[in-house]
Design a protein around this motif. Structure first.
Motif, PDB file in Angstrom:
ATOM      1  N   ALA A   1       0.833  -1.210   0.000  1.00 34.75           N
ATOM      2  CA  ALA A   1       0.000   0.000   0.000  1.00 34.75           C
ATOM      3  C   ALA A   1       0.863   1.254   0.000  1.00 34.75           C
ATOM      4  O   ALA A   1       0.551   2.237  -0.696  1.00 34.75           O
ATOM      5  CB  ALA A   1      -0.935  -0.007   1.207  1.00 34.75           C
ATOM      6  N   ASP A   2       1.953   1.267   0.749  1.00 34.59           N
ATOM      7  CA  ASP A   2       2.846   2.426   0.771  1.00 34.59           C
ATOM      8  C   ASP A   2       3.475   2.652  -0.597  1.00 34.59           C
ATOM      9  O   ASP A   2       3.618   3.798  -1.050  1.00 34.59           O
ATOM     10  CB  ASP A   2       3.942   2.230   1.820  1.00 34.59           C
ATOM     11  N   LEU A   3       3.859   1.575  -1.275  1.00 34.66           N
ATOM     12  CA  LEU A   3       4.447   1.697  -2.617  1.00 34.66           C
ATOM     13  C   LEU A   3       3.459   2.321  -3.589  1.00 34.66           C
ATOM     14  O   LEU A   3       3.790   3.268  -4.314  1.00 34.66           O
ATOM     15  CB  LEU A   3       4.879   0.315  -3.113  1.00 34.66           C
ATOM     16  N   VAL A   4       2.233   1.823  -3.618  1.00 32.98           N
ATOM     17  CA  VAL A   4       1.228   2.348  -4.554  1.00 32.98           C
ATOM     18  C   VAL A   4       0.835   3.766  -4.165  1.00 32.98           C
ATOM     19  O   VAL A   4       0.579   4.608  -5.038  1.00 32.98           O
ATOM     20  CB  VAL A   4       0.001   1.410  -4.570  1.00 32.98           C
ATOM     21  N   THR A   5       0.807   4.061  -2.870  1.00 31.67           N
ATOM     22  CA  THR A   5       0.476   5.422  -2.438  1.00 31.67           C
ATOM     23  C   THR A   5       1.515   6.413  -2.932  1.00 31.67           C
ATOM     24  O   THR A   5       1.180   7.503  -3.398  1.00 31.67           O
ATOM     25  CB  THR A   5       0.366   5.477  -0.902  1.00 31.67           C
ATOM     26  N   ARG A   6       2.768   6.067  -2.852  1.00 38.79           N
ATOM     27  CA  ARG A   6       3.813   6.995  -3.301  1.00 38.79           C
ATOM     28  C   ARG A   6       3.751   7.225  -4.800  1.00 38.79           C
ATOM     29  O   ARG A   6       4.067   8.312  -5.279  1.00 38.79           O
ATOM     30  CB  ARG A   6       5.194   6.434  -2.940  1.00 38.79           C
ATOM     31  N   GLN A   7       3.322   6.216  -5.561  1.00 36.22           N
ATOM     32  CA  GLN A   7       3.462   6.290  -7.008  1.00 36.22           C
ATOM     33  C   GLN A   7       2.171   6.647  -7.744  1.00 36.22           C
ATOM     34  O   GLN A   7       2.230   7.282  -8.792  1.00 36.22           O
ATOM     35  CB  GLN A   7       3.970   4.940  -7.557  1.00 36.22           C
ATOM     36  N   VAL A   8       1.015   6.214  -7.253  1.00 34.58           N
ATOM     37  CA  VAL A   8      -0.179   6.245  -8.096  1.00 34.58           C
ATOM     38  C   VAL A   8      -1.345   7.010  -7.474  1.00 34.58           C
ATOM     39  O   VAL A   8      -2.032   7.761  -8.159  1.00 34.58           O
ATOM     40  CB  VAL A   8      -0.614   4.796  -8.428  1.00 34.58           C
ATOM     41  N   VAL A   9      -1.612   6.818  -6.187  1.00 36.67           N
ATOM     42  CA  VAL A   9      -2.809   7.391  -5.573  1.00 36.67           C
ATOM     43  C   VAL A   9      -2.436   8.164  -4.320  1.00 36.67           C
ATOM     44  O   VAL A   9      -1.314   8.077  -3.817  1.00 36.67           O
ATOM     45  CB  VAL A   9      -3.836   6.286  -5.220  1.00 36.67           C
ATOM     46  N   ALA A  10      -3.408   8.925  -3.815  1.00 30.11           N
ATOM     47  CA  ALA A  10      -3.167   9.710  -2.602  1.00 30.11           C
ATOM     48  C   ALA A  10      -3.098   8.835  -1.359  1.00 30.11           C
ATOM     49  O   ALA A  10      -2.373   9.145  -0.410  1.00 30.11           O
ATOM     50  CB  ALA A  10      -4.272  10.755  -2.440  1.00 30.11           C
ATOM     51  N   TRP A  11      -3.848   7.705  -1.350  1.00 30.99           N
ATOM     52  CA  TRP A  11      -3.780   6.747  -0.239  1.00 30.99           C
ATOM     53  C   TRP A  11      -4.451   5.465  -0.687  1.00 30.99           C
ATOM     54  O   TRP A  11      -5.367   5.461  -1.529  1.00 30.99           O
ATOM     55  CB  TRP A  11      -4.513   7.279   0.999  1.00 30.99           C
ATOM     56  N   CYS A  12      -4.007   4.325  -0.147  1.00 30.25           N
ATOM     57  CA  CYS A  12      -4.673   3.058  -0.413  1.00 30.25           C
ATOM     58  C   CYS A  12      -4.416   2.106   0.755  1.00 30.25           C
ATOM     59  O   CYS A  12      -3.505   2.321   1.569  1.00 30.25           O
ATOM     60  CB  CYS A  12      -4.222   2.428  -1.735  1.00 30.25           C
ATOM     61  N   GLY A  13      -5.228   1.060   0.856  1.00 36.15           N
ATOM     62  CA  GLY A  13      -5.085   0.081   1.928  1.00 36.15           C
ATOM     63  C   GLY A  13      -5.904  -1.153   1.618  1.00 36.15           C
ATOM     64  O   GLY A  13      -6.729  -1.178   0.684  1.00 36.15           O
ATOM     65  N   PHE A  14      -5.688  -2.216   2.419  1.00 41.69           N
ATOM     66  CA  PHE A  14      -6.372  -3.490   2.233  1.00 41.69           C
ATOM     67  C   PHE A  14      -7.292  -3.742   3.428  1.00 41.69           C
ATOM     68  O   PHE A  14      -6.929  -3.470   4.576  1.00 41.69           O
ATOM     69  CB  PHE A  14      -5.358  -4.628   2.111  1.00 41.69           C
ATOM     70  N   PHE A  15      -8.468  -4.291   3.135  1.00 43.13           N
ATOM     71  CA  PHE A  15      -9.467  -4.556   4.160  1.00 43.13           C
ATOM     72  C   PHE A  15      -9.991  -5.985   4.003  1.00 43.13           C
ATOM     73  O   PHE A  15     -10.091  -6.493   2.880  1.00 43.13           O
ATOM     74  CB  PHE A  15     -10.641  -3.571   4.052  1.00 43.13           C
ATOM     75  N   VAL A  16     -10.307  -6.610   5.128  1.00 43.65           N
ATOM     76  CA  VAL A  16     -10.934  -7.935   5.108  1.00 43.65           C
ATOM     77  C   VAL A  16     -12.171  -7.891   5.982  1.00 43.65           C
ATOM     78  O   VAL A  16     -12.313  -7.041   6.861  1.00 43.65           O
ATOM     79  CB  VAL A  16      -9.965  -9.034   5.609  1.00 43.65           C
TER      80      VAL A  16
ATOM     81  N   PRO B   1      -8.000   8.309  -5.154  1.00 43.61           N
ATOM     82  CA  PRO B   1      -7.217   8.833  -6.285  1.00 43.61           C
ATOM     83  C   PRO B   1      -6.922  10.316  -6.121  1.00 43.61           C
ATOM     84  O   PRO B   1      -7.580  11.039  -5.365  1.00 43.61           O
ATOM     85  CB  PRO B   1      -8.132   8.573  -7.480  1.00 43.61           C
ATOM     86  N   TYR B   2      -5.902  10.764  -6.854  1.00 39.71           N
ATOM     87  CA  TYR B   2      -5.550  12.181  -6.875  1.00 39.71           C
ATOM     88  C   TYR B   2      -6.568  12.979  -7.679  1.00 39.71           C
ATOM     89  O   TYR B   2      -7.317  12.443  -8.505  1.00 39.71           O
ATOM     90  CB  TYR B   2      -4.190  12.384  -7.537  1.00 39.71           C
ATOM     91  N   HIS B   3      -6.560  14.319  -7.458  1.00 43.04           N
ATOM     92  CA  HIS B   3      -7.241  15.227  -8.381  1.00 43.04           C
ATOM     93  C   HIS B   3      -6.495  15.186  -9.704  1.00 43.04           C
ATOM     94  O   HIS B   3      -5.305  15.507  -9.769  1.00 43.04           O
ATOM     95  CB  HIS B   3      -7.209  16.666  -7.852  1.00 43.04           C
ATOM     96  N   GLY B   4      -7.149  14.784 -10.787  1.00 43.75           N
ATOM     97  CA  GLY B   4      -6.490  14.769 -12.085  1.00 43.75           C
ATOM     98  C   GLY B   4      -5.408  13.706 -12.143  1.00 43.75           C
ATOM     99  O   GLY B   4      -5.347  12.792 -11.329  1.00 43.75           O
ATOM    100  N   PRO B   5      -4.488  13.826 -13.137  1.00 41.97           N
ATOM    101  CA  PRO B   5      -3.433  12.814 -13.285  1.00 41.97           C
ATOM    102  C   PRO B   5      -2.511  12.803 -12.077  1.00 41.97           C
ATOM    103  O   PRO B   5      -2.229  13.833 -11.470  1.00 41.97           O
ATOM    104  CB  PRO B   5      -2.695  13.252 -14.558  1.00 41.97           C
ATOM    105  N   ALA B   6      -2.048  11.612 -11.730  1.00 39.15           N
ATOM    106  CA  ALA B   6      -1.078  11.457 -10.643  1.00 39.15           C
ATOM    107  C   ALA B   6       0.319  11.663 -11.187  1.00 39.15           C
ATOM    108  O   ALA B   6       0.663  11.165 -12.246  1.00 39.15           O
ATOM    109  CB  ALA B   6      -1.207  10.071 -10.020  1.00 39.15           C
TER     110      ALA B   6
END
Length: 708
Positions: A182-197, A294-299
Motif C-alpha cells: 500500500a505504501d508503494l502504490v500510495t507513493r506512485q499512483v494514488v493519494a492513499w490506499c489500503g487493504f481490508f478484510v 485517487p488524486y485530483h487529475g493525473p497522478a
C-alpha cells in the motif's frame, strides 16, 4: 524608419543581394529595431513573397511590424518575449512559435533572427534579418514521439510497480507485507490506499491473514443496497466508485468502510474525494478489498527509484484510466498471493496438527530424568515424519523409540501416525527390540504404507541402580551414550529401513549406569547442506562429550546448539540416569525449552519443569516461579491457540519465563472485582515479576522475570 534614408541604407548595404533575398524559397523579412525599445519599437523593411505566403498576410499588414504584426500572426506573449530578448541581446537567436495565418489556419514556424549590422555611433537602430520556415511536420513528429515515449514510460512504470509488488510478496518477513504494498502504490499512483478484510466486521489489515469468515447468508436486497458487500460476495474483478457524501445505509459494509476512510480523506487533501474499491480475488471468492483514494487529475509519479534509474528524478503523469489498470493488477497479484498463502497455511496447519496430535506427551518415568523436543522446519513451513515415544511398559521397563518417515507433507505425517501406532502396539506385547522391528516391518509391508522410515527402538529395564539397554536400529543414525567424558556410539544391531522387509534383525545390549546420558535424535540435528552427515555426527559426539548440565533438559539445550539454523525437522530424546558423578553447571547454558499441548495437564508439567530447573540452577525462590509459570500457562491453555512453548532462562537478575502460543491478542489485566470468579492471574504475576509481551510469527510471547 520606413523613410528613403533607411531604404538607401539597406540598398547600399545589401546591394544586389536584396533581390536575391526576395527570390529565396524561404520566408525572409528585413527588420529595423530601435535599441531603446526592442519589445515594440521594430518595423519590417522588406518581406519576400515566401514570407507573405507563409503567413498568408498582405504586404501592408506584414509591413506594419511591431505589436500589430504579432497580433495578426497570433504569436503569444512567450514568443513575443523571446523576440524582444533576442533583439536586446544583439546576438542571433532561434525561436519556434505557433503562428496563426491570415486564412485562420495554424502552423508551427521557426524564426531565425540574425543581426546584419550594429547601429552607427550617431544611430539608434539595428538591422536584422528574420528567416522563417514551416516546421509543422517536424513539431508534429516530435510531439508524436513524445506521446509514444510517455506511453512507454507509463507502461514501464505500471509494470515496475507490479514487479515490485511481486518482490514484496516474496520477501520472507511478511508481518506487514500489505502495508508495504500500500505504501508503494500510495507513493506512485494514488493519494492513499489500503487493504481490508471482512471478519466479524470490516477492518484494515497490514499482513496476509486467514481469519474465519463470519459472512451471513445475504439476499438480493442486501446486495442491492450494499455495493461493498456485493464485491465481497462476488468473484468478478471490477471497480466500484463511492462518494463519501453518500454515507451508505447504516449497518452495511459500505457505511462501515466510509466511516473507516473518513480520517484518511481528511488527511489527504490532494485526493479527489471519491473512493475506488476493488475486490482482492482468490480462486473461489473475494478474500478482501483493495481501497484507494485517487488524486485530483493525473497522478505525478516519480520514476527515479521505481524504474531503477540512477539519473535525476523525473515526473510522469499517470492518467486516470492507467491508475485503474495499475490498481487492478495489484489487486489481482495480491489476491493470488493471499489465496496461495492461505491454502498453504491451512495445509501446513493440518499437517502440523496431525503430527503433533500423534506425538506423545512425555511420560513421567520413575527413577529417570527424561527430556523430549520436537520442532518442525519453520523456515520452509514444512512438516515431516519425525516422531518419538517414551512408554512405561512395566514397573521397571521403559520403551523408547525415535524415527523419521521420508517426506515433508501430510502423507508423511499420516504414515508416521500409522507407524507409531504399530510400534506402540507391538511394544506392549513383545520384549525383544529386534522382534518388534521384524513384526513392524512385516505389517508395514502388508499395509502398503507408501513411505519408508528409519527408527531406533530400545527398552530400558532396571537392575538395581543400573539399567539394561537393549536396542535395534532400522536404517537410523546411532544413539549416543555419554559416560563421564566418554561418548559411546550405539551403532550395533543395524538393519534396513522399515518397509523393505529386511528379514532377521538383531538386538544389541549395553549397561547404563547412574550419571549416564542416552541421546536419541533424528537427522535434522546433524544434517546440513554445507557439511556431510559424517561430519555432523562427529560434531554432535564432540558436543555431547563436553556437556556440563546436571539434568536431561540442560543436556538437550546444549545439544540444540548444533541446530542453530535447522534445514529439517528435529526430534530429540535425552534420558539421564540420576546419580553418579555430577557435572559442573557453571559453564552450561542456563536455559530450557519445552513444547507442551494446550491441555490443563501441561500446567502441572510446567510447574514440575520449573522446580527441576531451579534445583539445577540453585534458584532459591521456587514457589514464586511456580506461581508465575502456573498463571502464564493457565492463560495460554484457556485463551491461546495451538501448542504452547515454554522457555526458562536463569539471568543475573532473576528467572525469565516465556510462554508462546498462537493467539496474537495481547494479554489483558482485568479490573479487580470481588463478585467475579477468576481474572486475578496477571495481577498475581504483576506482584511477583516484571512482565510484558511481544508479537511472534505464529502468535505472541508473554514473558515474566521473577525478581530475586
Amino acid at each position: 524608419m520606413g523613410n528613403e534614408a533607411a531604404d538607401r541604407r539597406v540598398e547600399d548595404m545589401l546591394g544586389g543581394s536584396l533581390e536575391v533575398l526576395r527570390q529565396l524559397p524561404e520566408g525572409v523579412v528585413l527588420l529595423a529595431c530601435e535599441e531603446s525599445d526592442p519589445a515594440s519599437g521594430w518595423e519590417v523593411l522588406m518581406a519576400n513573397d515566401a514570407a507573405l505566403e507563409l503567413y498568408a498576410l498582405p504586404a501592408d499588414v506584414v509591413g506594419a511590424g511591431g505589436p500589430e504584426l504579432l497580433r495578426q500572426t497570433g504569436i503569444d506573449e512567450a514568443g513575443a518575449r523571446q523576440i524582444a530578448e533576442t533583439f536586446r541581446s544583439r546576438e542571433a537567436g532561434n525561436i519556434t512559435v505557433l503562428v496563426t495565418r491570415g486564412d485562420g489556419s495554424r502552423v508551427w514556424a521557426t524564426i531565425e533572427l540574425t543581426p546584419l549590422v550594429a547601429p552607427a555611433a550617431d544611430e539608434s537602430v539595428s538591422l536584422w534579418v528574420a528567416v522563417s520556415r514551416d516546421v509543422s511536420a517536424q513539431v508534429e513528429n516530435a510531439h508524436l514521439e513524445q506521446v509514444r515515449l510517455d506511453i512507454e514510460r507509463r507502461a514501464r512504470l505500471a509494470l515496475s510497480i507490479v514487479a515490485r509488488v511481486s518482490d514484496i510478496l516474496q520477501e520472507p518477513d511478511s508481518s506487514d507485507v500489505l502495508r508495504a504494498i500500500a505504501d508503494l502504490v500510495t507513493r506512485q499512483v494514488v493519494a492513499w490506499c489500503g487493504f481490508f478484510v471482512l471478519g466479524r466486521d470490516l477492518e484494515e489489515v497490514e499482513r496476509i491473514v486467514d481469519r474465519p469468515d463470519h459472512r451471513r447468508r445475504v439476499t438480493a436486497e442486501d446486495l442491492a443496497r450494499d455495493p461493498v458487500l456485493e464485491l465481497l460476495e462476488g468473484n468478478v474483478m471490477r471497480t466500484v466508485r463511492l462518494e463519501p457524501d453518500a454515507h451508505g445505509e447504516p449497518g452495511t459494509a459500505t457505511a462501515r468502510l466510509l466511516d473507516l476512510l473518513a480520517p484518511r480523506l481528511a488527511e489527504a487533501p490532494e485526493a479527489e474525494g471519491s473512493v475506488l474499491v476493488l475486490p482482492v480475488l482468490g480462486r473461489l471468492r473475494a478474500l478482501g478489498l483493495f481501497v484507494a483514494l485517487p488524486y485530483h487529475g493525473p497522478a505525478s509519479a516519480r520514476i527515479s527509484g521505481v524504474l531503477g534509474s540512477e539519473t535525476a528524478e523525473e515526473s510522469i503523469a499517470i492518467l486516470p484510466d492507467e491508475v485503474g489498470t495499475v490498481l487492478e493488477l495489484v489487486a489481482r497479484r495480491v489476491g493470488m498471493a493471499m489465496d496461495n498463502a492461505q491454502l498453504y497455511a491451512r495445509e501446513h496447519l493440518l499437517a502440523e496438527t496431525l503430527q503433533r496430535s500423534m506425538l506423545p506427551e512425555q511420560a513421567d518415568v520413575p527413577e529417570l530424568d527424561v527430556w523430549t523436543y520436537y520442532a518442525p522446519n519453520v523456515e520452509h513451513a514444512q512438516v515431516g515424519g519425525d516422531w518419538y515415544d517414551v512408554v512405561n511398559l512395566a514397573e521397571d521397563t521403559v520403551a523408547v523409540v525415535i524415527g523419521d518417515v521420508v517426506g515433508h507433507d501430510v502423507e508423511a505425517a499420516a504414515a508416521m501416525g500409522q507407524l507409531r501406532s504399530v510400534v506402540r502396539a507391538y511394544a506392549q506385547e513383545l520384549a525383544d527390540p529386534a522382534t518388534v522391528l521384524s513384526r513392524v516391518d512385516s505389517l508395514v509391508t502388508g499395509m502398503r504404507i507408501p513411505r519408508t522410515a528409519s527408527l531406533v527402538y530400545a527398552t530400558m529395564t532396571r537392575r538395581g541402580d543400573e539399567w539394561d539397554l537393549r536396542y535395534a536400529r532400522a536404517g537410523h543414525l546411532p544413539a549416543l551414550l555419554r559416560r563421564g567424558s566418554e561418548v559411546i556410539t550405539l551403532d550395533e544391531a543395524g538393519g534396513p529401513l522399515i518397509g523393505f522387509d529386511g528379514g532377521t534383525r538383531e538386538t544389541a545390549q549395553v549397561r547404563v549406569r547412574p550419571g549416564d546420558v542416552l541421546v536419541l535424535y533424528t537427522d535434522g540435528l546433524v544434517e546440513r547442506r554445507d557439511r556431510g552427515m559424517r561430519q555432523g555426527l562427529e560434531e554432535l559426539i564432540q558436543l555431547t562429550r563436553g556437556v556440563h548440565a546436571p539434568d536431561a533438559a540442560g543436556v538437550g539445550e546444549e545439544l540444540l546448539q548444533l541446530a542453530d539454523a535447522p534445514e529439517d525437522d528435529i526430534a530429540v530424546v535425552v534420558i539421564r540416569v540420576p546419580g553418579g558423578r555430577g557435572q559442573e553447571e557453571d559453564s552450561a547454558p542456563r536455559r530450557r525449552r519445552w513444547q507442551l499441548p494446550s491441555d490443563p495437564s501441561s500446567i502441572a508439567r510446567a510447574r514440575q519443569e520449573v522446580r527441576r530447573a531451579c534445583a539445577a540452577w540453585d534458584v532459591a525462590d521456587v514457589s514464586a516461579a511456580e506461581l508465575v509459570v502456573s498463571e502464564l500457562m493457565s492463560n495460554a491453555v484457556m485463551h491461546g491457540w495451538g501448542r504452547v512453548g515454554l522457555r526458562l532462562q536463569a539471568t543475573s537478575d532473576g528467572l525469565r519465563i516465556e510462554v508462546e502460543e498462537g493467539n496474537p491478542a495481547p494479554p489483558v489485566t482485568r479490573e479487580q472485582n470481588t463478585s467475579r470468579v477468576g481474572g486475578y492471574g496477571m495481577h498475581i504475576v504483576d506482584r511477583l515479576a516484571d512482565w510484558g509481551w511481544r508479537p511472534a510469527p505464529g502468535g505472541k510471547v508473554v514473558w515474566a522475570r521473577v525478581r530475586r
